[in-house]
Design an enzyme around this catalytic site. Structure first.
Site, PDB file in Angstrom:
ATOM      1  N   ASN A  42      38.215   1.571  56.500  1.00  0.00           N
ATOM      2  CA  ASN A  42      38.795   2.543  56.867  1.00  0.00           C
ATOM      3  C   ASN A  42      38.549   3.708  55.617  1.00  0.00           C
ATOM      4  OD1 ASN A  42      40.488   0.923  55.158  1.00  0.00           O
ATOM      5  ND2 ASN A  42      42.399   2.006  55.768  1.00  0.00           N
ATOM      6  N   ILE A  43      38.365   4.806  55.998  1.00  0.00           N
ATOM      7  CA  ILE A  43      37.834   6.031  55.271  1.00  0.00           C
ATOM      8  C   ILE A  43      39.091   7.154  55.576  1.00  0.00           C
ATOM      9  CG2 ILE A  43      36.325   7.920  54.452  1.00  0.00           C
ATOM     10  CD1 ILE A  43      34.399   5.700  55.970  1.00  0.00           C
ATOM     11  N   GLU A  44      40.025   7.404  54.835  1.00  0.00           N
ATOM     12  CA  GLU A  44      41.008   8.331  54.609  1.00  0.00           C
ATOM     13  C   GLU A  44      40.692   9.764  54.340  1.00  0.00           C
ATOM     14  OE1 GLU A  44      44.477   6.465  52.834  1.00  0.00           O
ATOM     15  OE2 GLU A  44      44.712   5.201  54.636  1.00  0.00           O
ATOM     16  N   CYS A  53      39.396   4.955  60.966  1.00  0.00           N
ATOM     17  CA  CYS A  53      39.618   3.563  60.931  1.00  0.00           C
ATOM     18  C   CYS A  53      38.463   2.649  60.699  1.00  0.00           C
ATOM     19  CB  CYS A  53      40.396   2.979  62.326  1.00  0.00           C
ATOM     20  SG  CYS A  53      42.093   3.521  62.620  1.00  0.00           S
ATOM     21  N   GLU A  55      37.424   0.052  62.158  1.00  0.00           N
ATOM     22  CA  GLU A  55      36.814  -0.552  63.548  1.00  0.00           C
ATOM     23  C   GLU A  55      35.698   0.318  63.872  1.00  0.00           C
ATOM     24  OE1 GLU A  55      39.843  -0.624  62.821  1.00  0.00           O
ATOM     25  OE2 GLU A  55      41.026  -1.974  63.870  1.00  0.00           O
ATOM     26  N   CYS A  86      44.052   0.032  66.562  1.00  0.00           N
ATOM     27  CA  CYS A  86      44.778   0.971  67.010  1.00  0.00           C
ATOM     28  C   CYS A  86      44.382   1.310  68.218  1.00  0.00           C
ATOM     29  CB  CYS A  86      45.006   2.325  65.865  1.00  0.00           C
ATOM     30  SG  CYS A  86      43.471   3.382  66.223  1.00  0.00           S
ATOM     31  N   CYS A  89      40.797   3.142  68.664  1.00  0.00           N
ATOM     32  CA  CYS A  89      39.762   2.005  68.219  1.00  0.00           C
ATOM     33  C   CYS A  89      39.668   1.294  69.506  1.00  0.00           C
ATOM     34  CB  CYS A  89      40.141   1.129  67.056  1.00  0.00           C
ATOM     35  SG  CYS A  89      39.885   2.302  65.451  1.00  0.00           S
TER      36      CYS A  89
HETATM   37  N1  THU Z   1      43.775   1.691  60.145  1.00  0.00           N
HETATM   38  C1  THU Z   1      42.542   0.794  60.340  1.00  0.00           C
HETATM   39  O1  THU Z   1      41.435   1.111  59.708  1.00  0.00           O
HETATM   40  N2  THU Z   1      42.414   0.162  61.305  1.00  0.00           N
HETATM   41  C2  THU Z   1      43.395  -0.198  62.375  1.00  0.00           C
HETATM   42  O2  THU Z   1      43.405  -0.855  63.280  1.00  0.00           O
HETATM   43  C3  THU Z   1      44.994   0.328  62.032  1.00  0.00           C
HETATM   44  C4  THU Z   1      44.657   1.208  60.896  1.00  0.00           C
HETATM   45  C5  THU Z   1      43.820   2.242  58.635  1.00  0.00           C
HETATM   46  C6  THU Z   1      44.025   3.776  59.170  1.00  0.00           C
HETATM   47  C7  THU Z   1      44.763   4.236  57.835  1.00  0.00           C
HETATM   48  O3  THU Z   1      43.730   4.340  56.674  1.00  0.00           O
HETATM   49  C8  THU Z   1      45.507   2.887  57.510  1.00  0.00           C
HETATM   50  O4  THU Z   1      44.959   1.917  58.272  1.00  0.00           O
HETATM   51  C9  THU Z   1      46.889   3.115  57.668  1.00  0.00           C
HETATM   52  O5  THU Z   1      47.405   3.465  58.937  1.00  0.00           O
END
Ligand code: THU
Length: 132
Positions: A42-44, A53, A55, A86, A89
């Site tokens: 995941n890259i915020e 996300c 995935e 999520c 995804c």
């Molecule tokens: N996140 C994912 O990378 N994959 C998921 O299936 C659920 C959520 C990440 C997004 C965000 O960076 C962090 O989790 C919190 O929501």
């Protein structure tokens, strides 16, 4: 490829997570039609909605390198529970996978559960609805 190997790749990807806001690390690994594996984290973003996300990072890497089919996908988090993809995804997985494609939800390489795409996204809207 064994589920265990795909999980190990997802665990490796999780280490690269860029999570300064949530501190919630997620890793994913996608197995493609020719046996290649693409990892994603995941890259915020300071603009939270721009976050990607794990995935989707893995899937977009695979597709942008010329692959067109997801044979399996593994997802790992840092929690004591299994992390499910999520909604966004799940929709992206549906674009490139089949209804029986395994989605592996893992705590580690020993503890995991497997769901099929149709189990986590029943009645999906897909390209078939567009007659494509
Ligand atoms: N996140 C994912 O990378 N994959 C998921 O299936 C659920 C959520 C990440 C997004 C965000 O960076 C962090 O989790 C919190 O929501």
């Amino acid at each position: 490829m064994e589920y265990k190997d795909l999980i190990l790749r997802a665990l490796k990807a999780k280490e690269k997570a860029y999570v300064p806001y949530s501190n919630f690390r997620v890793g994913a690994a996608v197995l493609t039609e020719d046996g290649s594996v693409y990892e994603g984290c995941n890259i915020e973003n300071a603009s939270y909605g721009a976050t990607n996300c794990a995935e989707r990072t893995a899937i977009f890497k695979a597709i942008s390198e010329g692959h067109c089919e997801i044979k399996a996908l593994a997802v790992v988090g840092d929690t004591s529970t299994y992390i499910y993809p999520c909604g966004i995804c799940r929709q992206v997985i549906a674009e490139f996978a089949k209804s029986d494609t395994p989605v592996i939800l893992a705590k580690n390489e020993e503890e995991y559960i497997v769901r099929t795409l149709v189990q986590i996204l029943p009645d999906a809207f897909t390209k078939r609805d567009l007659n494509k």
